[in-house]
Write an enzyme that holds these catalytic residues in place. Structure first.
Site, PDB file in Angstrom:
ATOM      1  N   TRP A 156      30.662  40.453  42.221  1.00 18.16           N
ATOM      2  CA  TRP A 156      32.020  40.744  41.732  1.00 18.16           C
ATOM      3  C   TRP A 156      32.969  40.938  42.919  1.00 18.16           C
ATOM      4  O   TRP A 156      34.108  40.485  42.891  1.00 18.16           O
ATOM      5  CB  TRP A 156      32.013  42.003  40.858  1.00 18.16           C
ATOM      6  CG  TRP A 156      33.396  42.378  40.383  1.00 18.16           C
ATOM      7  CD1 TRP A 156      34.039  41.926  39.286  1.00 18.16           C
ATOM      8  CD2 TRP A 156      34.315  43.276  41.040  1.00 18.16           C
ATOM      9  NE1 TRP A 156      35.296  42.466  39.193  1.00 18.16           N
ATOM     10  CE2 TRP A 156      35.491  43.300  40.250  1.00 18.16           C
ATOM     11  CE3 TRP A 156      34.267  44.052  42.191  1.00 18.16           C
ATOM     12  CZ2 TRP A 156      36.590  44.082  40.589  1.00 18.16           C
ATOM     13  CZ3 TRP A 156      35.371  44.818  42.527  1.00 18.16           C
ATOM     14  CH2 TRP A 156      36.508  44.827  41.734  1.00 18.16           C
ATOM     15  N   HIS A 157      32.476  41.614  43.952  1.00 16.80           N
ATOM     16  CA  HIS A 157      33.346  41.896  45.091  1.00 16.80           C
ATOM     17  C   HIS A 157      33.765  40.617  45.817  1.00 16.80           C
ATOM     18  O   HIS A 157      34.915  40.487  46.218  1.00 16.80           O
ATOM     19  CB  HIS A 157      32.657  42.847  46.076  1.00 16.80           C
ATOM     20  CG  HIS A 157      32.778  44.283  45.670  1.00 16.80           C
ATOM     21  ND1 HIS A 157      31.961  44.846  44.727  1.00 16.80           N
ATOM     22  CD2 HIS A 157      33.629  45.269  46.061  1.00 16.80           C
ATOM     23  CE1 HIS A 157      32.297  46.119  44.564  1.00 16.80           C
ATOM     24  NE2 HIS A 157      33.313  46.398  45.352  1.00 16.80           N
ATOM     25  N   ASP A 158      32.836  39.733  46.008  1.00 16.27           N
ATOM     26  CA  ASP A 158      33.193  38.493  46.706  1.00 16.27           C
ATOM     27  C   ASP A 158      32.144  37.427  46.450  1.00 16.27           C
ATOM     28  O   ASP A 158      30.961  37.747  46.279  1.00 16.27           O
ATOM     29  CB  ASP A 158      33.306  38.757  48.222  1.00 16.27           C
ATOM     30  CG  ASP A 158      33.911  37.569  48.948  1.00 16.27           C
ATOM     31  OD1 ASP A 158      34.870  36.989  48.415  1.00 16.27           O
ATOM     32  OD2 ASP A 158      33.426  37.223  50.036  1.00 16.27           O
ATOM     33  N   TYR A 204      39.611  41.582  46.483  1.00 17.27           N
ATOM     34  CA  TYR A 204      38.510  41.362  45.541  1.00 17.27           C
ATOM     35  C   TYR A 204      39.064  40.937  44.193  1.00 17.27           C
ATOM     36  O   TYR A 204      38.532  40.931  43.220  1.00 17.27           O
ATOM     37  CB  TYR A 204      37.651  42.626  45.410  1.00 17.27           C
ATOM     38  CG  TYR A 204      37.140  43.128  46.746  1.00 17.27           C
ATOM     39  CD1 TYR A 204      36.477  42.262  47.608  1.00 17.27           C
ATOM     40  CD2 TYR A 204      37.350  44.431  47.152  1.00 17.27           C
ATOM     41  CE1 TYR A 204      36.022  42.707  48.840  1.00 17.27           C
ATOM     42  CE2 TYR A 204      36.890  44.883  48.381  1.00 17.27           C
ATOM     43  CZ  TYR A 204      36.235  44.026  49.216  1.00 17.27           C
ATOM     44  OH  TYR A 204      35.788  44.459  50.434  1.00 17.27           O
TER      45      TYR A 204
END
Lengths: 346, 528
Positions: B364-366, B528
């Site tokens: 999800w973050h990257d 993000y």
């Protein structure tokens, strides 16, 4: 309604505290020899008397010795140029000076390099804000000449302080600012030559003028930032509206600097066309007949800035052209059709 | 335009004035929608296609789900008396299946947009490694730029659909209101990831101006700006200096850099949350709390209950619970019973879900392997601590350490902070290879050196003092917040004392804050 009053009073309290803090910080941290203090002081002392203005960037600020210029041209003048001064800043500073003074001549310095920078450092804009009189003028410049994100930096000196821990400097500033000499105006930077002008003693040590192969950057009028071109023209239009004589002035540069341009002709042509469009004089001292003999490297502090002595020489040479122009003579005779350095190089 | 810009302050001031005009009450939510669309545009996003698509998919999905629920209720109300229990069960099962299909398809559409625009390049890049001939990376389809806030509104949208599906909330009948929920300007760029059940009432309701709310909102905004501009923005050049040229620094400096980044990120992100919560609170819309002093955590699991709460609770409620109760998890549990100890076997469904949750958190973050690794490392540490809990307790017992021992608690906090900091090697590197290079440097080239260049590179005197003062105040306020809500304590003081505090903080912000054009610099988590 009660809430609005409550919020209003608290907002007022915040503003008062910030203003008081700002005054205190400025007094303690702004260097006692900062030229802006003396420029502003002289400006208000001379209000109502200034007839001639020198505008532009550092090449104009350091290029003219005001005493020699006044003596030679019989004028009362002031220099409002500053380092990397954005054209919109020049416009607002000029308007500000014209409002309070019987200005009849403006020497508008040209600086293709500054006009090609689409984003000038906020610190250079702060020099404009600090020199403008009154809240209205400052507001005018903030709205038209800067982005809203720059406002805190431009409006508050306290956010510009680099080192709050330099108490030694604070002590010195306060001591000096409380002194009689400061009140008399004699504590300024030794290179400050009065009425906004600068002149350093440093002498430029350079290699001999390079060859065509060494020329690196080419000027392209497309690089000029549109906003600055518009303000440059607005400066001329403003002067013409007010019946003020405008002369576009390109101060002399060293051969090395000139040779760094692939060709200086496009710069000359670009400003020449603007001058022609508005019917004003354009004196390009990089096309000056005696450029190589009069403006040798010893009169420069670096590639493009005249030094203290150079300021005097330039003021005298400028006066020669100005006097001829005043006498109704053609000024073409002082200039060549090509930069003298290119003649030599080719 | 970012929320820490003067432009935003003017935008917001104008909004507040119009918002609280007496005749605007009925139209407040519409004004918020206009403001949100304007903000989204001014924040640099001129591509509205994705958010419109997500809004339509969410709206249709939620309405279809509710229709099915209604259909079931009405049908059973009419026919329940004539139906046998197995018939009712079969009917309910068929409706459940239909709802499940609607939910899955809605999520596929919403998540599909996210996958294509955010992960397309990553997926194509990885596929190209396996099948070099395919050359998928060159396809425009996989080179789209991720629009602002997509990671946030995608989760909000999925959470809302799952809540409607479970009957936790009623669906919104107005598509524009659904749009407002997803696009609400204070939370669009980096959360908090709001829940429809918590927000709908406030977001679509009518609000009177409240001085108390205004006052509290301003306190939070001021505190948020202090954290952002005095601590985070001052620390940023030092952190960047270390990680941009890590080859020139020792492992000791790099590890310090990791700790600095942990603090900088917290000040930046929590500062942002305070600012947007303050702005939203003034409008009468409470946002979810995103932080609860995470550096006071005594374990990594606790840290994640205190850090980015809206994200961790989202993953807990919408991924962890469904996964740990799913049939694969149950089957794994049964297999575990045969080969593992009964205690660990009991944990197997949770461990299975946890691993997936942490993989997803990283992703999800990257869209990169280093973030996936970062997420997996978090998961592995937590899974290990769960599995090894009896052994740890045994050691603690042997050493006669009581759980409430203050020194032990401080040790746990420091240990947790060091783990969190160490894990920062993943986000701080530019690539997965870079992350391993950083780890290699930390372990292979670690020599303690107490010089300014090694401990505080690129930091001027002013920066140093600003950061120290900022951190001392930050720490003090955090300790007090642990003991109870700070604004209640402040309000107990007399007017002059309160205002001396506010003005002191404001002047510190003016003195030590990073201003100038840097002020437009965005927030770390917006990427993000």
């Amino acid at each position: 309604m009660r809430s609005i009053r409550k919020i209003g009073l608290r907002l007022l309290l915040i503003i008062v505290v910030i203003v008081v803090y700002e005054i205190g910080v400025r007094y303690a941290y702004e260097s006692y020899f900062a030229s802006v203090i003396y420029t502003n002081r002289e400006k208000s002392q001379m209000a109502g008397t200034i007839e001639t203005l020198y505008c532009g960037t550092s090449t104009m600020q350091r290029g003219i010795n005001m005493d020699v210029a006044d003596q030679e041209m019989d004028t009362i003048s002031f220099n409002i140029a500053s380092s990397d001064q954005p054209m919109d800043g020049t416009y607002f500073l000029m308007k500000d000076m014209v409002k309070d003074n019987p200005v009849n001549t403006v020497f508008l310095g040209v600086s293709p390099e500054t006009m090609s920078k689409d984003k000038l450092a906020t610190k250079w804009k702060s020099l404009v804000v600090d020199r403008l009189d009154g809240a209205e003028d400052k507001m005018d410049y903030l709205i038209h000449g800067s982005s809203i994100e720059e406002w805190p930096y431009l409006l508050l000196y306290s956010v510009r302080v680099d080192d709050y821990l330099d108490f030694k400097a604070v002590k010195k500033n306060i001591t000096k600012k409380c002194s009689k000499e400061f009140a008399e105006g004699s504590t300024h930077d030794k290179y400050y030559r009065g009425r906004g002008a600068f002149g350093r003693n440093k002498v430029y040590q350079a290699e001999p003028v390079g060859t065509l192969e060494q020329r690196k950057s080419a000027f392209n009028s497309a690089d000029i930032y549109q906003k600055y071109e518009d303000y440059f023209k607005k400066c001329i239009e403003f002067c013409q509206e007010k019946d003020i004589e405008v002369v576009l002035l390109y101060p002399p540069m060293t051969g090395n600097k000139i040779n760094k341009y692939k060709d200086i002709t496009p710069i000359h042509d670009y400003y020449g066309e603007i001058a022609q469009e508005y019917g004003v004089e354009f004196w390009d001292f990089n096309y000056y007949k005696d450029l190589k003999t009069v403006f040798s490297n010893e009169f420069f502090e670096d590639e493009k800035h005249l030094n203290g002595e150079g300021g005097k020489v330039f003021a005298r040479e400028l006066a020669k052209v100005y006097r001829a122009y005043q006498a109704g003579e053609k000024t073409d005779k002082f200039f060549l059709d090509i930069c003298p350095f290119y003649l030599a190089a080719e | 335009m970012t929320i820490n810009s003067l432009g935003f302050l003017l935008f917001y001031t104008a909004l507040v004035i119009i918002y609280f005009l007496p005749f605007m009450k009925r139209f407040q939510w519409m004004l918020l929608l206009i403001a949100s669309v304007s903000f989204y545009y001014l924040a640099g996003s001129n591509n509205f296609i994705y958010i419109i698509a997500a809004t339509i998919a969410t709206y249709i999905g939620a309405n279809l789900l509710e229709k099915k629920t209604q259909k079931q209720t009405e049908y059973l109300a009419e026919n329940k008396a004539n139906m046998t229990r197995p018939e009712i069960k079969t009917y309910k099962e068929s409706i459940k299946k239909e709802k499940h299909n609607i939910l899955v398809w809605s999520i596929v559409v919403i998540l599909g947009i996210l996958i294509v625009v955010k992960y397309g390049r990553f997926i194509a890049g990885n596929l190209d490694r396996i099948l070099p001939m395919a050359n998928l990376s060159d396809l425009t389809f996989f080179r789209l730029a991720a629009p602002l806030g997509i990671s946030y509104y995608t989760l909000m949208s999925i959470g809302y659909l799952m809540d409607v599906s479970k009957g936790k909330c009623q669906c919104e009948k107005n598509i524009l209101k659904t749009g407002l929920f997803l696009l609400y300007f204070p939370q669009i760029t980096q959360g908090p990831i709001g829940r429809f059940t918590d927000m709908a009432g406030n977001l679509f309701g009518q609000h009177e101006f409240s001085y108390e709310r205004f006052s509290y909102g301003c306190q939070r905004i001021l505190w948020g700006f202090f954290k952002k501009m005095v601590i985070a923005d001052r620390m940023k050049p030092m952190v960047d200096a270390i990680f941009d040229n890590y080859q020139n620094y020792s492992g000791f400096s790099i590890f310090l850099g990791c700790m600095y980044f942990a603090i900088q990120l917290y000040a930046d992100f929590s500062g942002y949350t305070d600012i947007v919560s303050g702005f939203s609170g003034i409008l009468g819309i409470e946002l979810m709390e995103n932080f609860r002093r995470p550096f006071f955590s005594t374990s990594l699991a606790e840290y994640w209950r205190r850090w980015h709460i809206s994200l961790s609770t989202w993953f807990r409620d919408y991924l962890f619970y469904p996964l740990s109760l799913s049939s694969p998890a149950v089957k794994l549990g049964r297999v575990g019973k045969k080969i593992l100890s009964p205690r660990v076997a009991k944990l197997v469904p949770s461990l299975y879900a946890m691993f997936i949750v942490w993989f997803a958190t990283g992703l999800w973050h990257d869209a990169s392997w280093r973030y996936i690794l970062w997420g997996v490392c978090n998961g592995v540490i937590m899974i290990s601590s769960m599995c090894l809990e009896p052994q740890f307790n045994w050691i603690k017992g042997k050493l006669h350490i009581a759980n409430d021992n203050k020194i032990w608690r401080v040790f746990q906090m420091v240990r947790t902070f060091l783990i969190i900091s160490m894990l920062k090697v993943f986000p701080m590197a530019v690539s997965t290879k870079g992350s391993f290079a950083l780890i290699g440097k930390i372990f292979a080239d670690f020599h303690i050196e107490f010089t300014k260049a090694a401990c505080f590179p690129e930091l001027g005197n002013n920066d140093f003092v600003a950061i120290i003062i900022g951190l001392v105040i930050f720490f003090y306020v955090s300790v007090r917040q642990e003991q109870g809500p700070m604004h209640e304590r402040i309000n107990k003081h007399s007017f002059p004392v309160r205002w001396v505090m506010y003005l002191a903080l404001l002047l510190m912000l003016v003195t030590f804050g990073v201003f100038g054009t840097e002020m437009t610099g965005g927030f770390e988590y917006a990427q993000y």
